[in-house]
Design an enzyme around this catalytic site. Structure first.
Site, PDB file in Angstrom:
ATOM      1  N   LYS A  19      66.727  41.842  46.038  1.00  0.00           N
ATOM      2  CA  LYS A  19      66.995  43.285  46.206  1.00  0.00           C
ATOM      3  C   LYS A  19      66.302  44.081  45.106  1.00  0.00           C
ATOM      4  O   LYS A  19      66.076  43.581  43.990  1.00  0.00           O
ATOM      5  CB  LYS A  19      68.488  43.609  46.247  1.00  0.00           C
ATOM      6  CG  LYS A  19      69.258  43.457  44.941  1.00  0.00           C
ATOM      7  CD  LYS A  19      69.271  44.702  44.081  1.00  0.00           C
ATOM      8  CE  LYS A  19      69.713  44.363  42.676  1.00  0.00           C
ATOM      9  NZ  LYS A  19      69.138  44.905  41.550  1.00  0.00           N
ATOM     10  N   PRO A 104      62.259  35.406  41.061  1.00  0.00           N
ATOM     11  CA  PRO A 104      62.226  35.161  39.613  1.00  0.00           C
ATOM     12  C   PRO A 104      63.616  35.249  38.985  1.00  0.00           C
ATOM     13  O   PRO A 104      64.417  36.115  39.346  1.00  0.00           O
ATOM     14  CB  PRO A 104      61.314  36.272  39.083  1.00  0.00           C
ATOM     15  CG  PRO A 104      60.476  36.672  40.256  1.00  0.00           C
ATOM     16  CD  PRO A 104      61.333  36.472  41.467  1.00  0.00           C
ATOM     17  N   GLY A 107      65.305  38.477  36.534  1.00  0.00           N
ATOM     18  CA  GLY A 107      64.194  39.419  36.659  1.00  0.00           C
ATOM     19  C   GLY A 107      64.604  40.800  37.128  1.00  0.00           C
ATOM     20  O   GLY A 107      63.758  41.656  37.346  1.00  0.00           O
ATOM     21  N   GLY A 112      70.437  35.488  41.678  1.00  0.00           N
ATOM     22  CA  GLY A 112      71.684  34.724  41.649  1.00  0.00           C
ATOM     23  C   GLY A 112      72.678  35.254  42.689  1.00  0.00           C
ATOM     24  O   GLY A 112      73.325  34.477  43.405  1.00  0.00           O
ATOM     25  N   ASP A 146      76.560  42.784  43.165  1.00  0.00           N
ATOM     26  CA  ASP A 146      75.425  42.877  44.097  1.00  0.00           C
ATOM     27  C   ASP A 146      75.570  41.948  45.306  1.00  0.00           C
ATOM     28  O   ASP A 146      74.754  42.010  46.224  1.00  0.00           O
ATOM     29  CB  ASP A 146      74.110  42.492  43.380  1.00  0.00           C
ATOM     30  CG  ASP A 146      73.691  43.518  42.337  1.00  0.00           C
ATOM     31  OD1 ASP A 146      74.209  44.645  42.361  1.00  0.00           O
ATOM     32  OD2 ASP A 146      72.841  43.159  41.500  1.00  0.00           O
TER      33      ASP A 146
END
Ligand code: ATP
Length: 308
Positions: A19, A104, A107, A112, A146
């Site tokens: 995202k 990444p 990042g 995660g 998130d």
């Protein structure tokens, strides 16, 4: 809840996107330690893939990004998500999870959280636990701010600590170059720097997303470029001054605009179209301004079953 037996021959495969935040407004620190946010999330076509197969216990293996560094026990959000789903549903069987990671690590692209969302979808299918979307959302929000957005994907306005999602209208496809600068930025450290800068009179809470929502309704990239914003950018560049050079390199090479993704150190460059994104990525690669450079488009759907 029913205790379902896994089918021994089953492989469940889920693809989940990273995202970005088209807008990230950081409100004051709340008493519970979180910040109120006003954010516009969007999923981009940079994916991790998670497969789940029946097993007696929950285990995890990783290939790709972070294969030598990421934990594979409950400290990994994919493992934790499977364990929380098992606990919530009373499931006694396990799952072997295998993660192919491209997003990444650390990042600012919520890799995660994306893996947690993928594990919820994969294990809910593998174990036949049949949780409703509302129940999955509740588990997701407990795993991280998130994670609910990573389940849904697309484009959404996020409020609260980002877990309260509201649909927004978006048309067209946006084309991006994502350059993840060398080094890592821990999200909590960047929040602390936002607070420190504000105590010293630097930076304010941008909670007005009207111009951005209007821009993504008509999809003109120049208008969208002007409306993108990140309240964390100043803090991220204070902690990692080289980010300013990465952002400037993209502007020098013709990006419509450049901004830090979430807490960084990924930088987002908006391109006019797919071809423009491809040529911009090549030029940025030659300038060696980042550890990884990807092209991607948005919006795309969230965690999706591709095999069950
Ligand atoms: P966010 O912006 O959501 O805080 P991020 O994109 O900056 O996150 P992630 O890649 O999600 O960063 O990882 C942040 C930290 O979470 C990592 O340093 C790692 O220790 C831990 N982590 C736990 N599970 C995972 C996972 N499956 N993938 C990546 N990191 C994970």
């Amino acid at each position: 809840m029913t205790e379902a037996l896994a089918h021994t021959d089953t492989t469940v495969r889920v693809r989940v996107p990273a995202k970005i935040n088209l807008h990230l407004g950081i409100g004051p620190l709340r008493e519970d330690g979180y910040h109120d946010l006003t954010t516009v999330f969007e999923s981009i076509s940079l994916y991790d893939e998670l497969t789940a197969t029946p097993a007696d216990t929950i285990t995890l293996t990783i290939e790709g990004e972070g294969q030598d560094t990421l934990p594979t026990d409950r400290r990994n959000l994919a493992h934790l998500a499977a364990a929380e789903l098992a606990a919530y549903t009373g499931t006694r069987t396990g799952a072997h999870l295998h993660l192919k990671k491209r997003i990444p690590i650390a990042g600012g692209l919520a890799g995660g959280s994306a893996d947690a969302a993928a594990a919820l979808i994969a294990c809910n299918t593998l174990w036949n636990t049949g949780l409703t979307p509302a129940e999955l959302d509740k588990l997701a929000a407990a795993l991280g701010s998130d994670v609910p957005f990573c389940l849904h994907g697309g484009t959404a306005l996020g409020t609260g600590r980002g877990e309260q999602l509201h649909p927004v209208l978006s048309t067209g496809t946006r084309h991006w170059v994502i350059a993840t600068a060398h080094g890592e930025l821990a999200t909590p450290a960047v929040y602390r720097e936002v607070d420190r800068l504000r105590e010293n009179g630097h930076g304010t809470y941008h909670d007005n997303v009207d111009a951005l929502l209007a821009a993504i309704r008509n999809s003109d990239p120049d208008t969208v470029a002007k409306a993108l914003h990140n309240d964390m950018q100043q803090a991220a560049t204070t902690l990692m001054p080289s980010l300013a050079d990465t952002l400037q390199a993209g502007l020098d090479e013709g990006a419509l605009t450049a901004l830090v993704s979430g807490s960084g150190p990924s930088c987002l460059f908006l391109a006019r179209d797919e071809r423009h994104a491809g040529s911009l990525a090549k030029r940025l690669t030659l300038r060696r301004v980042a550890r990884e450079i990807h092209t991607a488009e948005s919006p795309v759907p969230g965690a999706t079953l591709t095999e069950a």
